[in-house]
Design a protein around this motif. Structure first.
Motif, PDB file in Angstrom:
ATOM      1  N   ARG A  10      -8.947   5.463  11.635  1.00 14.95           N
ATOM      2  CA  ARG A  10      -8.909   4.003  11.842  1.00 14.95           C
ATOM      3  C   ARG A  10      -8.525   3.252  10.569  1.00 14.95           C
ATOM      4  N   GLU A  11      -8.013   3.948   9.571  1.00 16.60           N
ATOM      5  CA  GLU A  11      -7.645   3.298   8.315  1.00 16.60           C
ATOM      6  C   GLU A  11      -6.662   2.146   8.583  1.00 16.60           C
ATOM      7  N   PRO A  12      -6.732   1.060   7.800  1.00 18.38           N
ATOM      8  CA  PRO A  12      -5.810  -0.064   7.992  1.00 18.38           C
ATOM      9  C   PRO A  12      -4.337   0.357   7.946  1.00 18.38           C
TER      10      PRO A  12
ATOM     11  N   ALA B 276       3.118   2.665   3.003  1.00 19.90           N
ATOM     12  CA  ALA B 276       4.570   2.742   2.783  1.00 19.90           C
ATOM     13  C   ALA B 276       5.131   4.128   3.110  1.00 19.90           C
ATOM     14  N   LEU B 277       4.385   5.195   2.773  1.00 17.56           N
ATOM     15  CA  LEU B 277       4.934   6.550   2.961  1.00 17.56           C
ATOM     16  C   LEU B 277       5.138   6.882   4.442  1.00 17.56           C
ATOM     17  N   PRO B 278       4.118   6.705   5.326  1.00 16.20           N
ATOM     18  CA  PRO B 278       4.404   6.939   6.751  1.00 16.20           C
ATOM     19  C   PRO B 278       5.415   5.953   7.321  1.00 16.20           C
TER      20      PRO B 278
ATOM     21  N   ARG C 255      -6.500  21.099   1.476  1.00 14.95           N
ATOM     22  CA  ARG C 255      -5.751  20.183   2.322  1.00 14.95           C
ATOM     23  C   ARG C 255      -4.822  20.881   3.331  1.00 14.95           C
ATOM     24  N   PRO C 256      -5.387  21.617   4.282  1.00 14.67           N
ATOM     25  CA  PRO C 256      -4.548  22.254   5.305  1.00 14.67           C
ATOM     26  C   PRO C 256      -3.887  21.213   6.218  1.00 14.67           C
ATOM     27  N   VAL C 257      -2.881  21.652   7.001  1.00 11.15           N
ATOM     28  CA  VAL C 257      -2.219  20.734   7.939  1.00 11.15           C
ATOM     29  C   VAL C 257      -2.357  21.244   9.374  1.00 11.15           C
ATOM     30  N   ASP C 258      -3.404  22.053   9.612  1.00 13.20           N
ATOM     31  CA  ASP C 258      -3.582  22.654  10.937  1.00 13.20           C
ATOM     32  C   ASP C 258      -3.711  21.608  12.048  1.00 13.20           C
ATOM     33  N   LEU C 259      -4.324  20.471  11.746  1.00 19.59           N
ATOM     34  CA  LEU C 259      -4.511  19.462  12.807  1.00 19.59           C
ATOM     35  C   LEU C 259      -3.170  18.820  13.195  1.00 19.59           C
ATOM     36  N   HIS C 260      -2.277  18.666  12.220  1.00 16.76           N
ATOM     37  CA  HIS C 260      -0.930  18.159  12.523  1.00 16.76           C
ATOM     38  C   HIS C 260      -0.246  19.141  13.488  1.00 16.76           C
TER      39      HIS C 260
ATOM     40  N   ARG D  60       2.540  15.650  -1.128  1.00 16.93           N
ATOM     41  CA  ARG D  60       2.017  16.183   0.130  1.00 16.93           C
ATOM     42  C   ARG D  60       2.396  15.344   1.341  1.00 16.93           C
ATOM     43  N   ALA D  61       2.516  14.002   1.114  1.00 10.25           N
ATOM     44  CA  ALA D  61       2.806  13.112   2.247  1.00 10.25           C
ATOM     45  C   ALA D  61       4.171  13.425   2.875  1.00 10.25           C
ATOM     46  N   SER D  62       4.955  14.309   2.245  1.00 10.99           N
ATOM     47  CA  SER D  62       6.239  14.734   2.834  1.00 10.99           C
ATOM     48  C   SER D  62       6.049  15.328   4.223  1.00 10.99           C
TER      49      SER D  62
ATOM     50  N   ALA E 253       0.817  -1.213   0.000  1.00 13.63           N
ATOM     51  CA  ALA E 253       0.000   0.000   0.000  1.00 13.63           C
ATOM     52  C   ALA E 253       0.854   1.269   0.000  1.00 13.63           C
ATOM     53  N   LYS E 254       0.618   2.131  -0.983  1.00 15.60           N
ATOM     54  CA  LYS E 254       1.292   3.437  -1.013  1.00 15.60           C
ATOM     55  C   LYS E 254       1.079   4.188   0.302  1.00 15.60           C
ATOM     56  N   ASN E 255      -0.174   4.225   0.747  1.00 11.61           N
ATOM     57  CA  ASN E 255      -0.496   5.063   1.905  1.00 11.61           C
ATOM     58  C   ASN E 255      -0.041   4.466   3.231  1.00 11.61           C
TER      59      ASN E 255
ATOM     60  N   THR F 119     -17.509  13.717   0.557  1.00 16.87           N
ATOM     61  CA  THR F 119     -17.534  14.509   1.800  1.00 16.87           C
ATOM     62  C   THR F 119     -16.134  14.837   2.323  1.00 16.87           C
ATOM     63  N   ILE F 120     -15.081  14.268   1.723  1.00 18.24           N
ATOM     64  CA  ILE F 120     -13.736  14.454   2.295  1.00 18.24           C
ATOM     65  C   ILE F 120     -12.985  15.611   1.626  1.00 18.24           C
ATOM     66  N   PHE F 121     -12.988  15.651   0.304  1.00 15.20           N
ATOM     67  CA  PHE F 121     -12.244  16.698  -0.416  1.00 15.20           C
ATOM     68  C   PHE F 121     -13.209  17.554  -1.240  1.00 15.20           C
ATOM     69  N   GLU F 122     -12.959  18.857  -1.309  1.00 22.87           N
ATOM     70  CA  GLU F 122     -13.938  19.771  -1.908  1.00 22.87           C
ATOM     71  C   GLU F 122     -13.846  19.861  -3.423  1.00 22.87           C
TER      72      GLU F 122
ATOM     73  N   VAL G  38      -6.131  11.234   8.680  1.00 20.87           N
ATOM     74  CA  VAL G  38      -5.181  10.126   8.559  1.00 20.87           C
ATOM     75  C   VAL G  38      -3.758  10.624   8.824  1.00 20.87           C
ATOM     76  N   GLY G  39      -3.359  11.674   8.098  1.00 19.65           N
ATOM     77  CA  GLY G  39      -1.985  12.170   8.214  1.00 19.65           C
ATOM     78  C   GLY G  39      -1.681  12.720   9.601  1.00 19.65           C
ATOM     79  N   ALA G  40      -2.648  13.451  10.204  1.00 22.40           N
ATOM     80  CA  ALA G  40      -2.394  14.011  11.536  1.00 22.40           C
ATOM     81  C   ALA G  40      -2.239  12.880  12.544  1.00 22.40           C
TER      82      ALA G  40
ATOM     83  N   PRO H   8     -10.537  17.110  15.930  1.00 24.22           N
ATOM     84  CA  PRO H   8     -11.906  17.477  15.530  1.00 24.22           C
ATOM     85  C   PRO H   8     -12.362  16.695  14.297  1.00 24.22           C
ATOM     86  N   PHE H   9     -11.416  16.203  13.522  1.00 23.01           N
ATOM     87  CA  PHE H   9     -11.725  15.351  12.361  1.00 23.01           C
ATOM     88  C   PHE H   9     -10.686  14.231  12.357  1.00 23.01           C
ATOM     89  N   ALA H  10     -11.109  13.017  12.013  1.00 26.88           N
ATOM     90  CA  ALA H  10     -10.196  11.864  12.077  1.00 26.88           C
ATOM     91  C   ALA H  10      -9.233  11.893  10.891  1.00 26.88           C
TER      92      ALA H  10
HETATM   93  C1  UD1 Z   1      -0.564   9.532   1.887  1.00 27.88           C
HETATM   94  C2  UD1 Z   1      -1.944   9.252   2.366  1.00 27.88           C
HETATM   95  O1  UD1 Z   1      -2.160   8.426   3.244  1.00 27.88           O
HETATM   96  N1  UD1 Z   1      -2.922   9.916   1.743  1.00 27.88           N
HETATM   97  C3  UD1 Z   1      -4.305   9.651   2.118  1.00 27.88           C
HETATM   98  C4  UD1 Z   1      -4.659  10.450   3.365  1.00 27.88           C
HETATM   99  O2  UD1 Z   1      -4.425  11.836   3.049  1.00 27.88           O
HETATM  100  P1  UD1 Z   1      -4.401  12.911   4.235  1.00 27.88           P
HETATM  101  O3  UD1 Z   1      -3.689  12.326   5.401  1.00 27.88           O
HETATM  102  O4  UD1 Z   1      -3.889  14.174   3.641  1.00 27.88           O
HETATM  103  O5  UD1 Z   1      -5.940  13.040   4.538  1.00 27.88           O
HETATM  104  P2  UD1 Z   1      -6.655  13.532   5.866  1.00 27.88           P
HETATM  105  O6  UD1 Z   1      -7.411  12.396   6.460  1.00 27.88           O
HETATM  106  O7  UD1 Z   1      -5.687  14.258   6.707  1.00 27.88           O
HETATM  107  O8  UD1 Z   1      -7.679  14.603   5.262  1.00 27.88           O
HETATM  108  C5  UD1 Z   1      -9.065  14.447   5.319  1.00 27.88           C
HETATM  109  C6  UD1 Z   1      -9.741  15.795   5.371  1.00 27.88           C
HETATM  110  O9  UD1 Z   1      -9.310  16.514   6.530  1.00 27.88           O
HETATM  111  C7  UD1 Z   1      -8.844  17.792   6.173  1.00 27.88           C
HETATM  112  N2  UD1 Z   1      -7.714  18.157   7.051  1.00 27.88           N
HETATM  113  C8  UD1 Z   1      -6.673  17.274   7.230  1.00 27.88           C
HETATM  114  C9  UD1 Z   1      -5.601  17.599   8.025  1.00 27.88           C
HETATM  115  C10 UD1 Z   1      -5.589  18.860   8.646  1.00 27.88           C
HETATM  116  O10 UD1 Z   1      -4.653  19.224   9.369  1.00 27.88           O
HETATM  117  N3  UD1 Z   1      -6.632  19.713   8.465  1.00 27.88           N
HETATM  118  C11 UD1 Z   1      -7.707  19.389   7.672  1.00 27.88           C
HETATM  119  O11 UD1 Z   1      -8.632  20.178   7.517  1.00 27.88           O
HETATM  120  C12 UD1 Z   1      -8.375  17.614   4.718  1.00 27.88           C
HETATM  121  O12 UD1 Z   1      -8.316  18.847   4.032  1.00 27.88           O
HETATM  122  C13 UD1 Z   1      -9.428  16.701   4.173  1.00 27.88           C
HETATM  123  O13 UD1 Z   1     -10.574  17.423   3.825  1.00 27.88           O
HETATM  124  O14 UD1 Z   1      -6.028  10.230   3.688  1.00 27.88           O
HETATM  125  C14 UD1 Z   1      -6.946  10.675   2.670  1.00 27.88           C
HETATM  126  C15 UD1 Z   1      -8.358  10.466   3.197  1.00 27.88           C
HETATM  127  O15 UD1 Z   1      -8.632   9.124   3.361  1.00 27.88           O
HETATM  128  C16 UD1 Z   1      -6.682   9.927   1.376  1.00 27.88           C
HETATM  129  O16 UD1 Z   1      -7.486  10.450   0.352  1.00 27.88           O
HETATM  130  C17 UD1 Z   1      -5.221  10.034   0.962  1.00 27.88           C
HETATM  131  O17 UD1 Z   1      -4.955   9.143  -0.099  1.00 27.88           O
END
Ligand code: UD1
Ligand code: PEP
Length: 420
Positions: free
Chosen positions: A190-192, A25-27, A123-128, A94-96, A21-23, A328-331, A166-168, A162-164
């Motif tokens: 809770r992704e695998p 392998a990267l983390p 795709r903000p990173v505020d939650l990270h 972005r996964a960087s 899995a790419k997603n 519902t995840i990406f706009e 994956v990256g955070a 506040p939102f689950a």
């Molecule tokens: C490398 C990897 O694993 N990529 C996956 C990961 O991306 P990624 O980790 O970027 O996705 P997130 O679960 O973080 O994002 C989901 C939603 O939360 C929002 N958000 C996220 C972080 C943050 O700090 N603030 C915020 O508002 C995002 O803009 C988006 O609308 O999960 C996504 C959702 O399953 C998948 O489509 C991507 O393939």
């Protein structure tokens, strides 16, 4: 820049091996920053994003090498000599941002370029960043970079997302694993792939409870050690090839496919008329009868994944009746719609929902890939279409799918990669 030429109308028969899995392998590669000992990852997919993450780890000072063996394996190790992740690499992928937590936790400082938006959303990173601040980091945003400092190390805390995200969840898990004290991540994703990261961190000596649930408890340890970890099979690649069998008809075994990781995808495939059977070591996909329209809404795991939305839209474009797909995840994740419509699909977008009116057949056309999953939705449409499709900008596809022409060609598809 390469293109794919695809001649449609041939049902798929045979076996396709699902890669790592790419997603995941990267983390997992970023986790290599948490120790100076050797982390060996096996079942690594041969895709462009892995090369980009290897480039990033190397510029942090780590050695990244092919570890040999039957499947593609990477050996990662060494000391961090640079705490900066430069714009030139981060802007490619972005996964960087996943290096931020490990470098900060390990070195007490990190300077990582903000990844910015991408085609599918802002795709903000505020939650990270807020999560790392809760662990005691001081964070400033300056000149497009995240400047993070924790001179006295990170300290465990209770973090409610506040939102689950994956990256955070992944960034915080990695940072907390070598912070002092206990961290609790509430509303964790809770992704695998998170479970796979937890398994690897535990093999490296981390103390983590709650994998697979929305509440992760991490008791920080002073240091982690080396380990060998096999990357789990790519559930999105698996679901994508299941759609390929569904849209063309036929009978294919997806070697390594695991229905338990597919969440809602299996139920939706079955509702649409695609048979899915878990066999020992493979997921068996068949379609005898016609395809039926279904309604789909993307959600965090175990709901229907946004990374399967574009591929399902292609499948539903030739199903009988109407379907509604809600993202519902990406706009901005409907960029495949105008391209599918150029191939004869009847899809209208209203805000976050698309209404698909099934058509009896599609026709080949020159089309353009806009992002990773959108690229494959156009391949799926092309496999079912009458005539020839020319798909350009397939560098999007190369980010996340290995050997597409070999895997599909081995099951009877007519697909050829040509240089533009
Ligand atoms: C490398 C990897 O694993 N990529 C996956 C990961 O991306 P990624 O980790 O970027 O996705 P997130 O679960 O973080 O994002 C989901 C939603 O939360 C929002 N958000 C996220 C972080 C943050 O700090 N603030 C915020 O508002 C995002 O803009 C988006 O609308 O999960 C996504 C959702 O399953 C998948 O489509 C991507 O393939
Ligand atoms: C959106 C995706 O990946 P990334 O988060 O790496 O952009 C994806 O895999 O579909």
């Amino acid at each position: 820049m390469d293109r794919f030429l695809i001649r449609g109308g041939r049902p798929l028969h045979g076996t396709i091996r699902i890669g790592g899995a790419k997603n995941a392998a990267l983390p997992l590669m970023a986790a290599g920053l948490l120790t100076s000992e050797r982390l060996v990852l096996t079942n690594v997919p041969r895709i462009a994003d892995i090369a980009t993450m290897a480039e990033l780890l190397r510029q942090h000072g780590l050695a990244v090498a092919d570890a040999g063996g039957d499947s593609f394996s990477l050996s990662i190790g060494g000391e961090i000599t640079s705490t900066e992740a430069p714009y030139e690499i981060v802007s490619k992928m972005r996964a960087s941002i996943l290096v931020l937590g490990p470098v900060l936790a390990r070195c007490g400082e990190a300077r990582v370029s903000l990844p910015g938006g991408c085609a599918i959303g802002t795709r903000p990173v505020d939650l990270h960043l807020k999560g790392l601040e809760a662990l005691g980091a001081e964070i400033r945003l300056e000149a497009g970079y995240v400047d993070a400092r924790a001179p006295n190390g990170l300290t465990g805390a209770r973090i409610v997302l506040p939102f689950a995200s994956v990256g955070a969840t992944e960034n915080l898990l990695m940072a907390a694993s070598i912070a002092s004290g206990r961290t609790e991540i509430v509303n964790a994703a809770r992704e695998p792939e998170i479970g796979d990261l937890v398994a690897c961190l535990v093999a490296m000596g981390a103390r983590i409870e709650g994998a697979g649930t929305d509440r992760l408890t991490i008791d920080g340890v002073r240091q982690l050690h080396g380990a060998t970890h096999p990357i789990l099979p790519d559930r999105i690649e698996c679901g994508t090839y299941a759609c390929a069998v569904g849209i063309t008809g036929g009978d294919v075994r997806l070697q390594g496919g695991q229905s338990e990781h597919l969440g809602a995808v299996v139920r939706v495939l079955e509702e649409a008329g695609v048979e899915v059977t878990q066999e020992a070591g493979a997921l068996h996909i068949r379609r005898g009868g016609g395809l039926r329209g279904v309604d789909v809404m993307t959600e965090p795991y175990p709901g229907f994944p946004t990374d399967m939305q574009a591929q399902f839209m292609a499948l539903l474009s030739v199903a009988e009746g109407a379907s509604m797909v809600t993202e519902t995840i990406f706009e901005n994740r409907f960029m495949h719609v105008p391209e599918l419509n150029r191939m004869g699909a009847r899809i209208n977008v209203h805000g976050a929902s698309a209404i698909i009116r099934g058509v009896p057949s599609l026709s080949g056309a020159p089309v353009m890939a806009t992002d990773l999953r959108a690229s494959f939705s156009l391949i799926l449409a092309a496999l079912a279409a009458k005539g020839e499709t020319v798909l350009s900008r397939i560098y999007h596809l190369d980010r996340g799918y290995e050997a597409v022409d070999r895997k599909l060609g081995g099951c009877g598809a007519l697909i050829e990669r040509v240089a533009e």
